[in-house]
Scaffold this motif. Structure first.
Motif, PDB file in Angstrom:
ATOM      1  N   VAL A  91      -2.749   2.198  -6.355  1.00 28.09           N
ATOM      2  CA  VAL A  91      -1.729   3.174  -5.981  1.00 28.09           C
ATOM      3  C   VAL A  91      -1.521   4.183  -7.113  1.00 28.09           C
ATOM      4  O   VAL A  91      -1.349   5.379  -6.872  1.00 28.09           O
ATOM      5  CB  VAL A  91      -0.406   2.472  -5.624  1.00 28.09           C
ATOM      6  N   MET A  92      -1.564   3.704  -8.351  1.00 31.60           N
ATOM      7  CA  MET A  92      -1.364   4.593  -9.499  1.00 31.60           C
ATOM      8  C   MET A  92      -2.494   5.595  -9.651  1.00 31.60           C
ATOM      9  O   MET A  92      -2.280   6.732 -10.095  1.00 31.60           O
ATOM     10  CB  MET A  92      -1.251   3.767 -10.781  1.00 31.60           C
ATOM     11  N   GLU A  93      -3.695   5.188  -9.280  1.00 30.17           N
ATOM     12  CA  GLU A  93      -4.873   6.004  -9.568  1.00 30.17           C
ATOM     13  C   GLU A  93      -4.778   7.400  -8.968  1.00 30.17           C
ATOM     14  O   GLU A  93      -5.078   8.397  -9.630  1.00 30.17           O
ATOM     15  CB  GLU A  93      -6.128   5.301  -9.055  1.00 30.17           C
ATOM     16  N   ALA A 110       4.416   4.060  -7.946  1.00 30.87           N
ATOM     17  CA  ALA A 110       3.521   3.112  -7.287  1.00 30.87           C
ATOM     18  C   ALA A 110       4.265   1.850  -6.881  1.00 30.87           C
ATOM     19  O   ALA A 110       4.070   1.314  -5.785  1.00 30.87           O
ATOM     20  CB  ALA A 110       2.353   2.768  -8.205  1.00 30.87           C
ATOM     21  N   ARG A 111       5.134   1.371  -7.735  1.00 26.14           N
ATOM     22  CA  ARG A 111       5.911   0.176  -7.405  1.00 26.14           C
ATOM     23  C   ARG A 111       6.888   0.457  -6.251  1.00 26.14           C
ATOM     24  O   ARG A 111       7.137  -0.410  -5.407  1.00 26.14           O
ATOM     25  CB  ARG A 111       6.652  -0.339  -8.640  1.00 26.14           C
ATOM     26  N   GLU A 112       7.445   1.643  -6.227  1.00 28.53           N
ATOM     27  CA  GLU A 112       8.325   2.003  -5.120  1.00 28.53           C
ATOM     28  C   GLU A 112       7.569   1.915  -3.792  1.00 28.53           C
ATOM     29  O   GLU A 112       8.080   1.373  -2.802  1.00 28.53           O
ATOM     30  CB  GLU A 112       8.852   3.427  -5.308  1.00 28.53           C
ATOM     31  N   GLN A 134      -3.039  -6.684   4.367  1.00 28.43           N
ATOM     32  CA  GLN A 134      -2.416  -6.356   3.085  1.00 28.43           C
ATOM     33  C   GLN A 134      -3.164  -5.218   2.391  1.00 28.43           C
ATOM     34  O   GLN A 134      -2.555  -4.320   1.805  1.00 28.43           O
ATOM     35  CB  GLN A 134      -2.376  -7.596   2.201  1.00 28.43           C
ATOM     36  N   GLN A 135      -4.492  -5.244   2.466  1.00 23.56           N
ATOM     37  CA  GLN A 135      -5.274  -4.161   1.878  1.00 23.56           C
ATOM     38  C   GLN A 135      -4.943  -2.826   2.536  1.00 23.56           C
ATOM     39  O   GLN A 135      -4.819  -1.801   1.863  1.00 23.56           O
ATOM     40  CB  GLN A 135      -6.764  -4.463   2.018  1.00 23.56           C
ATOM     41  N   GLN A 136      -4.797  -2.847   3.862  1.00 27.80           N
ATOM     42  CA  GLN A 136      -4.471  -1.618   4.583  1.00 27.80           C
ATOM     43  C   GLN A 136      -3.114  -1.087   4.139  1.00 27.80           C
ATOM     44  O   GLN A 136      -2.929   0.116   3.947  1.00 27.80           O
ATOM     45  CB  GLN A 136      -4.460  -1.889   6.086  1.00 27.80           C
ATOM     46  N   ARG A 137      -2.151  -1.977   3.945  1.00 25.19           N
ATOM     47  CA  ARG A 137      -0.822  -1.538   3.523  1.00 25.19           C
ATOM     48  C   ARG A 137      -0.833  -0.986   2.101  1.00 25.19           C
ATOM     49  O   ARG A 137      -0.082  -0.062   1.784  1.00 25.19           O
ATOM     50  CB  ARG A 137       0.178  -2.688   3.662  1.00 25.19           C
ATOM     51  N   VAL A 138      -1.685  -1.549   1.240  1.00 23.07           N
ATOM     52  CA  VAL A 138      -1.818  -0.982  -0.106  1.00 23.07           C
ATOM     53  C   VAL A 138      -2.385   0.429  -0.011  1.00 23.07           C
ATOM     54  O   VAL A 138      -1.950   1.347  -0.713  1.00 23.07           O
ATOM     55  CB  VAL A 138      -2.728  -1.870  -0.990  1.00 23.07           C
ATOM     56  N   ALA A 139      -3.366   0.617   0.869  1.00 19.52           N
ATOM     57  CA  ALA A 139      -3.940   1.946   1.056  1.00 19.52           C
ATOM     58  C   ALA A 139      -2.879   2.930   1.545  1.00 19.52           C
ATOM     59  O   ALA A 139      -2.831   4.089   1.106  1.00 19.52           O
ATOM     60  CB  ALA A 139      -5.100   1.876   2.047  1.00 19.52           C
ATOM     61  N   ILE A 140      -2.010   2.470   2.439  1.00 21.41           N
ATOM     62  CA  ILE A 140      -0.933   3.328   2.931  1.00 21.41           C
ATOM     63  C   ILE A 140       0.040   3.658   1.798  1.00 21.41           C
ATOM     64  O   ILE A 140       0.492   4.797   1.652  1.00 21.41           O
ATOM     65  CB  ILE A 140      -0.205   2.641   4.110  1.00 21.41           C
ATOM     66  N   ARG A 142      -0.670   3.850  -1.316  1.00 23.20           N
ATOM     67  CA  ARG A 142      -1.369   4.801  -2.183  1.00 23.20           C
ATOM     68  C   ARG A 142      -1.260   6.219  -1.613  1.00 23.20           C
ATOM     69  O   ARG A 142      -1.030   7.193  -2.338  1.00 23.20           O
ATOM     70  CB  ARG A 142      -2.829   4.381  -2.328  1.00 23.20           C
ATOM     71  N   ALA A 143      -1.441   6.325  -0.303  1.00 21.62           N
ATOM     72  CA  ALA A 143      -1.360   7.631   0.335  1.00 21.62           C
ATOM     73  C   ALA A 143       0.057   8.197   0.283  1.00 21.62           C
ATOM     74  O   ALA A 143       0.268   9.353  -0.092  1.00 21.62           O
ATOM     75  CB  ALA A 143      -1.835   7.519   1.783  1.00 21.62           C
ATOM     76  N   LEU A 144       1.060   7.366   0.636  1.00 21.82           N
ATOM     77  CA  LEU A 144       2.444   7.830   0.655  1.00 21.82           C
ATOM     78  C   LEU A 144       2.916   8.256  -0.723  1.00 21.82           C
ATOM     79  O   LEU A 144       3.736   9.171  -0.855  1.00 21.82           O
ATOM     80  CB  LEU A 144       3.357   6.737   1.205  1.00 21.82           C
TER      81      LEU A 144
END
Length: 521
Positions: A91-93, A110-112, A134-140, A142-144
């Protein structure tokens, strides 16, 4: 704006520098908007305006926008996970690379976002340890985090369990319509100072997570919540008296059973039962300074699928790292060496196992004995000088141990830094130092009292690990709640004294002891 599968009805304007986020299978959207559009149903209505140029979505369907992207400077981001990065790093990247954000601010945001998609507790997890959903939600997340002008989900159900699809889309809608939270909703759950401290302690013990509690006993109390009625735990018979009191007075009442053995000398496998779930050790032990072989205990624990729990308070992470020796959970009374100044209370649990991390995070959130921000700051302050304090205190302890060995009325000196100690060679193998706690025995109760009542520089008090040298009388202080049988079995008599050696001048400490010993009649 977001869409999944169907682009119909969108009237969207994208300007130079806007972020278009695309979430889909590997390879999707790496360079063009087209690759994602190709995977969606052909739109019948709607327009898209890119840097002042408006086109029907149907018109651009099937056309390559690579050149337009290059001309306008729009940012197209694919948000699949990278296998060698944690959820937080993923997410940070985007924030660091695309938005040129500083690391600290990127981490906060990113934590938010991970919290918004319900994965804050998975921040340090790698994709290989996460489900597809869970991977999909991390991707979301990252996008948000990058506040995209357009977020495209390429068939989200391909990676999400059906029951999660609605939850994820609701999260996106809420984020789009209501904004984001600060990421720290309630200090009991987390606060920035405690979070920073937990990261540092986890890194010191080389674990994946550390949890900061209000006291060491609060940490151990929470730890016992991972067990259920009927479970059996093997514990060292020479433990801090407060731990023994908790086990026998509280945990037994709640259905746990315990077997106490000398882990430094027995074969622990002889005491394993069908319902045994863990081995709980201190090394060196309190107060008799026994040394257990952690690698051997770990080997046997893993053979029988047991947890190995090690209280590492006496040596601190500066001298010993039980997780590297095979332990699953490390316990610290942060009140002691980590704090180092006898002016605050704290406790820690550190693990290198994600399943345990998740259990403990739920327990600390639910039971609530978390470390307050000010106390977290005091422990952070103490850790800054941990190394120099440990080195100086250990140097003093060895000098005092040698001095006590030569005294007429001292019958025994227990310090693993002495070559005469039975655990000396083992300590050299599994630790980087011997610590600054030593126990000694005098020839009568009266002499013990005389020493306690007449020391001047050394203080008669029940604690350890601070800059001051403290002398303790275990039989009436740290181990007052043990039965006579337990005391006798461990050799804790009314002639035993324990020293927590501080960082004063060794010559001054020895002079204090020498003066009081000379007064003995």
């Amino acid at each position: 704006m977001y869409t999944d599968k169907v682009l119909d009805g969108i009237d969207l304007t994208i300007n130079q520098g806007d972020v278009v986020a695309i979430i889909g299978p590997s390879g999707t959207g790496k360079s063009t908007f087209l690759r994602c559009v190709d995977r969606l149903e052909k739109p019948e209505t709607g327009t898209i305006t890119i840097d002042g140029e408006t086109q029907d979505l149907a018109h651009i369907y099937g056309k390559d926008l690579t050149e337009l992207r290059k001309k306008t400077g729009m940012v197209f981001q694919n948000f699949n996970l990278f296998s060698k990065k944690t959820a937080l790093q993923n997410v940070m990247e985007g924030l660091i690379v695309v938005k040129k954000m500083k690391k600290e601010e990127a981490e906060r945001i990113a934590r938010e976002q991970l919290k918004n998609v319900g994965l804050l507790d998975h921040a340090n997890h790698y994709p290989r340890h996460m489900s597809g959903g869970q991977q999909q939600r991390v991707a979301i997340a990252r996008a948000l985090a990058m506040e995209p002008k357009l977020l495209l989900l390429d068939e989200p159900t391909s990676a999400l369990d059906p029951e999660l699809v609605g939850e994820v889309l609701d999260t996106i809608k809420k984020a789009a319509n209501e904004g984001y939270t600060s990421g720290y909703d309630y200090s009991r759950l987390q606060n920035p100072t405690r979070e920073h401290l937990e990261k540092i302690v986890a890194s010191l013990e080389e674990g994946i997570d550390a949890l900061a509690f209000s006291t060491g006993m609060a940490a151990i109390t929470a730890l016992m919540e991972i067990f259920k009625p009927g479970d059996h735990i093997i514990i060292d018979e020479d433990l801090y008296g407060g731990s023994v009191r908790l086990f026998h007075s509280i945990n037994v009442k709640n259905g746990l059973t315990f077997t106490s053995v000398d882990l430094s000398s027995v074969d622990v496998e002889d005491y394993i039962q069908d319902n045994t779930k863990a081995i709980y050790a201190e090394t060196p032990t309190n107060p008799m300074m026994r040394v257990s072989d952690l690698k051997e205990l770990s080997k046997k624990a893993k053979k029988h699928e047991l947890l190995l729990i090690v209280d590492n308070t006496f040596l601190s992470p500066y001298f010993q790292n039980p997780l590297k020796l095979g332990a699953d959970i490390v316990v610290h009374s942060g009140t002691k060496y980590l704090g180092g100044h006898n002016d605050t209370l704290a406790g820690f649990l550190i693990t290198n196992r994600e399943d345990i991390q998740e259990q403990l995070r739920f327990i600390i959130k639910t039971t609530g004995a978390t470390l307050a921000p000010m106390d977290s700051w005091l422990i952070l302050r103490g850790i800054k000088t941990l190394g120099v304090r440990m080195d100086r205190a250990q140097e003093n302890a060895l000098k005092i141990a040698h001095f006590l060995e030569k005294q007429e009325y001292v019958t025994r000196v227990l310090y693993p830094g002495l070559e005469s100690h039975p655990g000396y060679e083992l300590m050299k193998k599994q630790a980087r130092g011997f610590g600054s706690i030593l126990t000694f025995e005098v020839d009568s109760k009266e002499r013990a009292y005389h020493i306690l009542e007449n020391v001047k520089l050394i203080q008669f008090a029940e604690s350890l690990g601070g800059t001051e040298t403290l002398i303790t009388y275990p039989i009436t202080q740290t181990h007052a709640d043990l039965s006579r049988e337990e005391l006798d079995r461990n050799g804790i008599t009314d002639r035993i004294l324990r020293l927590s050696v501080g960082i004063e001048g060794a010559e001054d400490l020895i002079a204090d002891l020498e003066a009081v010993l000379k007064k003995i009649k």
